[in-house]
Design a protein around this motif. Structure first.
Motif, PDB file in Angstrom:
ATOM      1  N   THR A  29       0.755  -1.264   0.192  1.00 13.83           N
ATOM      2  CA  THR A  29       0.088   0.030   0.033  1.00 13.83           C
ATOM      3  C   THR A  29       0.783   1.288   0.095  1.00 13.83           C
ATOM      4  OG1 THR A  29      -0.152  -0.417   2.337  1.00 13.83           O
ATOM      5  CG2 THR A  29      -2.076  -0.910   1.225  1.00 13.83           C
ATOM      6  N   VAL A  30       1.774   0.998   0.668  1.00 15.07           N
ATOM      7  CA  VAL A  30       2.964   2.413   0.838  1.00 15.07           C
ATOM      8  C   VAL A  30       3.226   2.677  -0.653  1.00 15.07           C
ATOM      9  CG1 VAL A  30       5.131   3.431   1.586  1.00 15.07           C
ATOM     10  CG2 VAL A  30       3.594   2.187   3.079  1.00 15.07           C
ATOM     11  N   LEU A  31       3.765   1.376  -1.469  1.00 18.08           N
ATOM     12  CA  LEU A  31       4.260   1.902  -2.647  1.00 18.08           C
ATOM     13  C   LEU A  31       3.264   2.095  -3.698  1.00 18.08           C
ATOM     14  CD1 LEU A  31       6.809   1.273  -4.679  1.00 18.08           C
ATOM     15  CD2 LEU A  31       5.776  -1.013  -5.169  1.00 18.08           C
ATOM     16  N   GLY A  32       1.978   1.873  -3.478  1.00 18.54           N
ATOM     17  CA  GLY A  32       1.117   2.010  -4.126  1.00 18.54           C
ATOM     18  C   GLY A  32       0.342   3.452  -4.034  1.00 18.54           C
ATOM     19  N   PHE A  33       0.707   3.842  -2.670  1.00 18.74           N
ATOM     20  CA  PHE A  33       0.328   5.193  -2.635  1.00 18.74           C
ATOM     21  C   PHE A  33       1.214   6.276  -3.262  1.00 18.74           C
ATOM     22  CE2 PHE A  33       1.153   8.511   0.379  1.00 18.74           C
ATOM     23  CZ  PHE A  33      -0.064   9.464   0.267  1.00 18.74           C
ATOM     24  N   TYR A  34       2.397   6.079  -3.051  1.00 15.31           N
ATOM     25  CA  TYR A  34       3.381   6.822  -3.838  1.00 15.31           C
ATOM     26  C   TYR A  34       3.276   7.040  -5.145  1.00 15.31           C
ATOM     27  CZ  TYR A  34       5.617   8.030   0.589  1.00 15.31           C
ATOM     28  OH  TYR A  34       6.311   8.210   1.799  1.00 15.31           O
ATOM     29  N   LEU A  35       2.992   5.438  -5.828  1.00 19.17           N
ATOM     30  CA  LEU A  35       2.927   5.720  -7.256  1.00 19.17           C
ATOM     31  C   LEU A  35       1.544   6.508  -7.671  1.00 19.17           C
ATOM     32  CD1 LEU A  35       4.012   2.019  -8.324  1.00 19.17           C
ATOM     33  CD2 LEU A  35       5.135   3.980  -8.808  1.00 19.17           C
ATOM     34  N   LEU A  36       0.577   6.314  -6.880  1.00 20.24           N
ATOM     35  CA  LEU A  36      -0.664   7.222  -7.245  1.00 20.24           C
ATOM     36  C   LEU A  36      -0.380   8.651  -7.066  1.00 20.24           C
ATOM     37  CD1 LEU A  36      -3.745   6.456  -7.731  1.00 20.24           C
ATOM     38  CD2 LEU A  36      -3.936   6.629  -4.946  1.00 20.24           C
ATOM     39  N   VAL A  37       0.084   8.887  -6.149  1.00 16.65           N
ATOM     40  CA  VAL A  37       0.666  10.366  -6.035  1.00 16.65           C
ATOM     41  C   VAL A  37       1.571  10.991  -7.265  1.00 16.65           C
ATOM     42  CG1 VAL A  37       1.884  12.352  -4.598  1.00 16.65           C
ATOM     43  CG2 VAL A  37       0.387  10.472  -3.490  1.00 16.65           C
ATOM     44  N   LEU A  38       2.345  10.162  -7.441  1.00 16.03           N
ATOM     45  CA  LEU A  38       3.378  10.668  -8.639  1.00 16.03           C
ATOM     46  C   LEU A  38       2.802  10.559 -10.107  1.00 16.03           C
ATOM     47  CD1 LEU A  38       6.647   8.553  -7.655  1.00 16.03           C
ATOM     48  CD2 LEU A  38       6.283  10.859  -7.903  1.00 16.03           C
TER      49      LEU A  38
ATOM     50  N   PHE B 207       7.077 -13.459 -12.700  1.00 15.12           N
ATOM     51  CA  PHE B 207       5.915 -13.943 -12.915  1.00 15.12           C
ATOM     52  C   PHE B 207       4.854 -14.000 -11.984  1.00 15.12           C
ATOM     53  CE2 PHE B 207       2.493 -16.236 -14.915  1.00 15.12           C
ATOM     54  CZ  PHE B 207       2.237 -15.649 -16.069  1.00 15.12           C
ATOM     55  N   ALA B 208       5.357 -15.114 -11.024  1.00 13.04           N
ATOM     56  CA  ALA B 208       4.617 -15.637  -9.949  1.00 13.04           C
ATOM     57  C   ALA B 208       4.002 -14.605  -8.802  1.00 13.04           C
ATOM     58  CB  ALA B 208       4.975 -16.692  -9.266  1.00 13.04           C
ATOM     59  N   HIS B 209       5.059 -13.663  -8.820  1.00 12.56           N
ATOM     60  CA  HIS B 209       4.860 -12.542  -7.897  1.00 12.56           C
ATOM     61  C   HIS B 209       3.846 -11.727  -8.235  1.00 12.56           C
ATOM     62  CE1 HIS B 209       6.045  -9.135  -4.829  1.00 12.56           C
ATOM     63  NE2 HIS B 209       5.924 -10.045  -4.097  1.00 12.56           N
ATOM     64  N   THR B 210       4.218 -11.295  -9.561  1.00 13.25           N
ATOM     65  CA  THR B 210       3.026 -10.231 -10.189  1.00 13.25           C
ATOM     66  C   THR B 210       1.631 -11.055 -10.024  1.00 13.25           C
ATOM     67  OG1 THR B 210       5.012  -9.668 -11.519  1.00 13.25           O
ATOM     68  CG2 THR B 210       2.744  -8.733 -12.036  1.00 13.25           C
ATOM     69  N   VAL B 211       1.444 -12.029 -10.453  1.00 16.89           N
ATOM     70  CA  VAL B 211       0.312 -12.798 -10.347  1.00 16.89           C
ATOM     71  C   VAL B 211      -0.470 -12.578  -9.197  1.00 16.89           C
ATOM     72  CG1 VAL B 211      -1.027 -14.943 -10.439  1.00 16.89           C
ATOM     73  CG2 VAL B 211       0.492 -14.436 -12.140  1.00 16.89           C
ATOM     74  N   GLY B 212       0.453 -12.741  -8.168  1.00 17.08           N
ATOM     75  CA  GLY B 212       0.188 -12.764  -6.624  1.00 17.08           C
ATOM     76  C   GLY B 212      -0.363 -11.332  -6.041  1.00 17.08           C
ATOM     77  N   GLU B 213       0.113 -10.100  -6.538  1.00 16.62           N
ATOM     78  CA  GLU B 213      -0.064  -9.069  -5.876  1.00 16.62           C
ATOM     79  C   GLU B 213      -1.412  -8.615  -5.754  1.00 16.62           C
ATOM     80  OE1 GLU B 213       1.851  -6.910  -9.341  1.00 16.62           O
ATOM     81  OE2 GLU B 213       0.355  -5.236  -8.636  1.00 16.62           O
ATOM     82  N   PHE B 214      -1.637  -7.813  -4.695  1.00 15.70           N
ATOM     83  CA  PHE B 214      -2.848  -7.331  -4.382  1.00 15.70           C
ATOM     84  C   PHE B 214      -3.100  -5.848  -4.015  1.00 15.70           C
ATOM     85  CE2 PHE B 214      -6.255  -6.714  -1.113  1.00 15.70           C
ATOM     86  CZ  PHE B 214      -7.510  -7.120  -2.005  1.00 15.70           C
ATOM     87  N   GLY B 215      -2.057  -5.532  -3.036  1.00 15.03           N
ATOM     88  CA  GLY B 215      -2.372  -4.068  -2.507  1.00 15.03           C
ATOM     89  C   GLY B 215      -1.830  -3.190  -3.461  1.00 15.03           C
ATOM     90  N   VAL B 216      -0.694  -3.338  -4.265  1.00 14.15           N
ATOM     91  CA  VAL B 216      -0.377  -2.152  -5.047  1.00 14.15           C
ATOM     92  C   VAL B 216      -1.673  -2.070  -6.170  1.00 14.15           C
ATOM     93  CG1 VAL B 216       1.028  -1.819  -6.814  1.00 14.15           C
ATOM     94  CG2 VAL B 216       1.909  -2.845  -4.838  1.00 14.15           C
ATOM     95  N   VAL B 217      -2.163  -3.365  -6.762  1.00  9.46           N
ATOM     96  CA  VAL B 217      -3.314  -3.270  -7.638  1.00  9.46           C
ATOM     97  C   VAL B 217      -4.486  -2.385  -7.247  1.00  9.46           C
ATOM     98  CG1 VAL B 217      -4.757  -4.762  -9.053  1.00  9.46           C
ATOM     99  CG2 VAL B 217      -2.540  -5.433  -8.478  1.00  9.46           C
ATOM    100  N   LEU B 218      -4.812  -2.720  -5.892  1.00  4.36           N
ATOM    101  CA  LEU B 218      -6.027  -1.874  -5.413  1.00  4.36           C
ATOM    102  C   LEU B 218      -5.744  -0.655  -5.372  1.00  4.36           C
ATOM    103  CD1 LEU B 218      -8.415  -3.448  -4.701  1.00  4.36           C
ATOM    104  CD2 LEU B 218      -7.750  -3.294  -2.238  1.00  4.36           C
ATOM    105  N   MET B 219      -4.425  -0.013  -4.930  1.00  2.44           N
ATOM    106  CA  MET B 219      -4.026   1.522  -4.899  1.00  2.44           C
ATOM    107  C   MET B 219      -4.097   2.025  -6.183  1.00  2.44           C
ATOM    108  SD  MET B 219      -3.914   2.086  -1.703  1.00  2.44           S
ATOM    109  CE  MET B 219      -3.031   3.631  -1.335  1.00  2.44           C
ATOM    110  N   ILE B 220      -3.539   1.456  -7.045  1.00  5.96           N
ATOM    111  CA  ILE B 220      -3.167   2.064  -8.120  1.00  5.96           C
ATOM    112  C   ILE B 220      -4.048   1.778  -9.534  1.00  5.96           C
ATOM    113  CG2 ILE B 220      -1.468   0.517  -9.414  1.00  5.96           C
ATOM    114  CD1 ILE B 220      -0.441   3.993  -9.247  1.00  5.96           C
ATOM    115  N   GLY B 221      -4.607   0.564  -9.497  1.00  8.18           N
ATOM    116  CA  GLY B 221      -5.508   0.012 -10.503  1.00  8.18           C
ATOM    117  C   GLY B 221      -6.816  -0.072 -10.037  1.00  8.18           C
ATOM    118  N   GLY B 222      -7.393  -0.033  -8.905  1.00  5.02           N
ATOM    119  CA  GLY B 222      -8.861   0.118  -8.442  1.00  5.02           C
ATOM    120  C   GLY B 222      -9.380  -1.381  -8.957  1.00  5.02           C
TER     121      GLY B 222
END
Lengths: 227, 358
Positions: free
Chosen positions: A59-68, A156-171
């Motif tokens: 969520t921290v990474l997602g938050f900064y990306l959202l702001v940037l 690849f596998a780690h990208t498939v499994g991400e959640f927090g960043v997606v929710l912050m930046i992707g909705g």
């Protein structure tokens, strides 16, 4: 059973993860090569930056990306000026965020594999008239291939499994940013446990098979003595 | 065209300083000899461009490869040289064939030269194997062939036998001698083993503390009295000789060298065969008369040229002249006093043994 929305989410996840993995290998390979061989005093700094997503809450990474990348952020202004619009809540934005988030999973295995090669084969190649780029492709890459395998699979596998960043930046936009992990969350929120089970089971099976394949291949690979 | 290898390198690592200047012949084997830490490998790496010296100059038979004063530095892959590492350093992901072709392809070398190298080093039966399935000696032979396949103008060898046991070493030395006689290019060979010096060198450079402290032809340099102390108990000379007579009754052969001759055990020599003999200083003693009551076979009339102190106060080294050749002998200080030995005196050198080195 999986319905149309689930299949869309699966297909989107596959596309995001594949594209992100290719990009991570393209970016991560030169970065890992540099990190494995440099004696620059910035090496520690670079290592720390690459490893940050390992310890930060997504969520921290997602938050900064959202702001940037948002309309008032520096990256957002740039992409708007270039006529690309803003990246959050788009497929591209999701891929960009995934690359940053999963990069350490690609860079670190590569860096370890490159470091394990040592100077000697590279020096031998140089005395046999191979220029540095040629040496990289004809000696370093073949000798580091287990590292490439690990990097590809983990990335690849780690990208498939991400959640927090997606929710912050992707909705949560079906077909654009609604990936499997988010879709599972939706199903659970809606108390559709049976559907959640199907998707969760798919991911569980996928992750297990991928890791099993990786460890099997790495274990049975021909031993490569250092000299 | 200048037929020579001229090298001059300066490098400062704080604890270690390299400051060496070499003028080597443009063909034949030049050996850089010295203890570990004397800078011989560093010097070789500088010549290859693998190590960047602060100040450096290198010209090989008229071509300048490095001249820092004129901002010229060819990176290693642009220097037409062959490099044989201490450990063969073959590419583990390629077969022997793949290793041999790696340099051949890039240097646009010729298959004919590679085939000759394969024959010379007897590795034809190994081509399909991976390096991990080769013995240490085989690996090193493949590494030498791989370097030769690039058709180099200079061959650099960094202690190619040091990682091998005695038996493997004996297996490779004959190949190196063949190489020596079949290659027209200069070879620079680094070693700390005196027996390799005696067998392979035409030209000898003695290194110590990052400097080339002596250099010259093998015979001249080994006979220098200011060096044996640094070479230690292996001090001795090498003589180039030819078989001139065979004694069937006693199975002996007479080997003539410039200024004298020695009787040796006949190891099936051919008349006229050229051989190299190594005579250690500790196997030579001096007598005032040509004693007949000794089991020693060879007694040569000679003149004392100089004395030097040995590594211990009890030991003296003497250099004697037998015609144009020189011998070194180790004797005690007491013997020098008791026999009244002095420079210019004529004495008899008794040679206990002469080792055949090739």
């Amino acid at each position: 059973m999986l319905d149309a929305a689930d299949l869309t989410a699966l297909w989107l996840t596959l596309r995001v993860a594949s594209l992100a993995t290719v990009l991570m290998l393209l970016l991560g390979t030169p970065l890992a090569w540099w990190l494995a061989r440099t004696r620059s005093r910035y090496q520690g700094m670079a290592n720390a930056l690459v490893a940050l997503p390992l310890v930060l809450p997504p969520t921290v990474l997602g938050f900064y990306l959202l702001v940037l990348m948002g309309p008032n952020g520096p990256v957002g202004r740039l992409t708007t000026a270039l006529g690309l619009g803003t990246l959050p809540f788009t497929f591209t934005g999701l891929v960009v965020a995934s690359v940053l988030y999963s990069l350490p999973f690609v860079v670190q295995p590569l860096q370890t594999a490159f470091a394990a090669i040592g100077e000697q084969p590279l020096e031998a190649a140089a005395t046999l008239r191979a220029n540095p780029l040629d040496t990289f492709f004809s000696v370093a890459v073949p000798l580091a291939w287990p590292g490439f395998l690990t990097a590809t699979i983990l990335g690849f596998a780690h990208t498939v499994g991400e959640f927090g960043v997606v929710l912050m930046i992707g909705g949560n936009i079906p077909g654009r940013t609604q990936v499997v992990s988010v879709q599972i969350y939706n199903r659970v929120e809606a108390l559709e446990y049976a559907k959640a089970h199907w998707l969760a089971g798919c991911l569980l099976l996928f992750s297990f098979v991928v890791l099993l394949l990786m460890y099997t291949v790495l274990k049975t690979r021909p031993s490569i003595p250092s000299r | 065209m200048i037929q020579a290898v001229t090298a001059q390198f300066q490098l400062d690592y704080g604890a270690f300083t390299l400051d060496a200047e070499l003028n080597l012949p443009g063909s034949g084997v030049s050996v850089l000899f010295g203890h570990s830490g004397s800078g011989k490998t560093t010097l070789l790496r500088c010549m290859a461009g693998l190590q960047r010296a602060a100040q450096g100059y290198l010209a090989v038979n008229g071509e300048v490869w490095q001249d820092n004063e004129h901002r010229l530095f060819l990176p290693p892959h642009q220097r037409p040289l062959g490099y044989v590492f201490q450990e063969a350093n073959l590419f583990p992901h390629l077969t022997v064939q793949g290793n041999l072709h790696y340099g051949l392809k890039r240097a646009k070398g010729s298959q004919v030269i590679l085939d000759q190298a394969i024959a010379l080093l007897s590795i034809g039966h190994l081509l399909t194997r991976k390096p991990e399935r080769l013995s240490g000696g085989e690996r090193q032979r493949v590494a030498i062939a791989r370097a030769l396949a690039t058709n180099p103008k200079l061959l650099l060898m960094d202690e190619p036998l040091a990682a091998l046991d005695w038996a493997r070493k004996q297996e490779i030395l004959p190949f190196l001698e063949k190489l020596h006689s079949s290659l027209a290019i200069p070879i620079v060979y680094v070693t700390h083993a005196a027996d390799e010096v005696a067998r392979l060198a035409d030209y000898l450079v003695v290194m110590a503390q990052g400097r080339a402290i002596a250099s010259g032809s093998l015979q001249e340099t080994l006979a220098r009295l200011d060096l044996p102390v640094q070479i230690g108990r292996e001090a001795g000379v090498v003589l180039q000789a030819a078989i001139v007579e065979k004694d069937q009754q006693w199975q002996l052969a007479r080997a003539e060298f410039p200024g004298g001759a020695l009787w040796l055990r006949d190891d099936g020599f051919a008349l006229g065969q050229a051989i190299r003999l190594r005579i250690l200083a500790q196997d030579v003693s001096l007598a005032l008369t040509p004693t007949q009551d000794s089991s020693i076979l060879n007694s040569l009339f000679c003149t004392i040229e100089a004395f030097a102190n040995g590594e211990h106060p009890a030991i003296k080294l003497a250099r004697v002249a037998v015609g144009e050749s020189r011998l070194l002998c180790r004797l005690t200080h007491r013997s020098v006093q008791q026999l009244g030995l002095a420079v210019g005196q004529s004495v008899w050198a008794q040679i206990k043994s002469a080792a055949l080195v090739k």
